[in-house]
Motif scaffolding. Structure first.
Motif, short mmCIF file in Angstrom:
data_model
loop_
_atom_site.label_atom_id
_atom_site.label_comp_id
_atom_site.label_asym_id
_atom_site.label_seq_id
_atom_site.Cartn_x
_atom_site.Cartn_y
_atom_site.Cartn_z
N ASN A 69 -76.31 -7.08 -15.01
CA ASN A 69 -77.39 -6.10 -14.87
C ASN A 69 -77.31 -5.32 -13.57
OD1 ASN A 69 -78.62 -6.71 -17.31
ND2 ASN A 69 -79.86 -8.33 -16.42
N SER A 70 -76.91 -5.99 -12.49
CA SER A 70 -76.89 -5.31 -11.20
C SER A 70 -75.83 -5.91 -10.30
CB SER A 70 -78.26 -5.41 -10.53
OG SER A 70 -78.60 -6.75 -10.28
N ARG A 113 -70.92 6.84 -15.73
CA ARG A 113 -71.93 6.46 -14.79
C ARG A 113 -73.07 7.47 -14.86
NH1 ARG A 113 -69.62 7.79 -8.71
NH2 ARG A 113 -69.78 10.06 -8.83
N VAL A 165 -75.93 3.79 -12.32
CA VAL A 165 -75.77 2.80 -13.39
C VAL A 165 -74.42 3.08 -14.05
CG1 VAL A 165 -76.66 1.87 -15.55
CG2 VAL A 165 -78.25 2.64 -13.76
N THR A 206 -74.54 -1.58 -15.63
CA THR A 206 -74.69 -2.28 -14.35
C THR A 206 -75.24 -1.31 -13.32
OG1 THR A 206 -72.85 -3.80 -14.77
CG2 THR A 206 -73.50 -3.46 -12.47
N SER A 207 -76.35 -1.67 -12.71
CA SER A 207 -76.93 -0.84 -11.66
C SER A 207 -76.28 -1.22 -10.34
CB SER A 207 -78.43 -1.05 -11.60
OG SER A 207 -78.99 -0.29 -10.56
N THR A 257 -75.91 -0.90 -6.39
CA THR A 257 -76.56 -0.53 -5.14
C THR A 257 -75.52 -0.55 -4.04
OG1 THR A 257 -78.66 -1.50 -5.85
CG2 THR A 257 -78.37 -1.14 -3.48
#
Lengths: 109, 111
Positions: free
Chosen positions: A8-9, A37, A85, A103-104, A106
């Motif tokens: 997820n991230s 993306r 994402v 997938t986020s 950061t």
């Protein structure tokens, strides 16, 4: 249709490489692996694609497992503008694109 | 510069209204797509078209219809809008894999 599984991230420090994994255990022989993306407030944009061999372009690299059941998108040096994402997608012969939740990513300054 | 243009960035409609979302591409692409995007669900394919007057259902076609009278234009129609159709709608076009081009999206709110 074959589907993909992504975390997820993920987080990455700026200027460091990022490896974004994707599992696609039910991939068929004719499915291409695509990565897109989506930046905030924008539509998705194409990043890279491949079939069997690893691929490089100006944005990223794509590493494909020998059995094609998984792949990894590699951003060689993450920048703040890479925060987005990321979607791993399989395309079937019908020219359709089925997205998952992605997938986020950061990027930490 | 290639472009997929969606007619509105934001729309507010009332329950029961007929809603048209328009998408135009300038790349002479055969394939066009409509997706909706909801938190936690990602992008889901509603309909796609691979030629003029041709259409195929995607994963979630219920409550929607589409029209493709000209190659460059693909319209999504909500026959009778409902609150559960509040979402971000994304149009895309492609000549085929690998690359699809997306519009900026239309955020539709049904009240």
């Amino acid at each position: 249709d074959a589907k993909t599984t992504q975390p997820n991230s993920m987080e990455s420090n700026e200027e460091e490489p990022v490896h974004l994994p994707c599992n696609h255990s039910t991939i068929s022989g004719t499915d291409y692996i695509h990565w897109y993306r989506q930046l905030p407030s924008q539509g998705p944009e194409y990043v890279i694609h491949g079939l069997t061999s690893n691929v490089n372009n100006r944005m990223a690299s794509l590493a494909i497992a020998e059995d094609r059941k998984s792949s990894t998108l590699i951003l060689h040096r993450a920048t703040l503008r890479d925060a987005a994402v990321y979607y791993c997608i399989l395309s079937n012969t019908g020219n359709q694109f089925y997205f998952g939740t992605g997938t986020s990513l950061t990027v930490i300054p | 510069d290639v472009k997929v243009t969606q007619s509105s960035r934001y729309l507010v409609k009332r329950t029961g209204e007929k809603v048209f979302l328009e998408c135009v591409q300038d790349m002479d692409h055969e394939n066009m797509f409509w997706y909706r995007q909801d938190p936690g669900l990602g992008l889901r394919l509603i309909y796609f078209s691979y030629d003029v007057k041709m259409k195929e259902k995607g994963d979630i076609p219920e409550g929607y219809s589409v029209s493709r009278e000209k190659k460059e234009r693909f319209s999504l129609i909500l026959e009778s809008a409902s609150t559960n159709q509040t979402s971000m709608y994304l149009c895309a076009s492609s000549r085929g894999p690998p690359e699809a081009f997306f519009g900026q999206g239309t955020r539709l709110t049904v009240v």
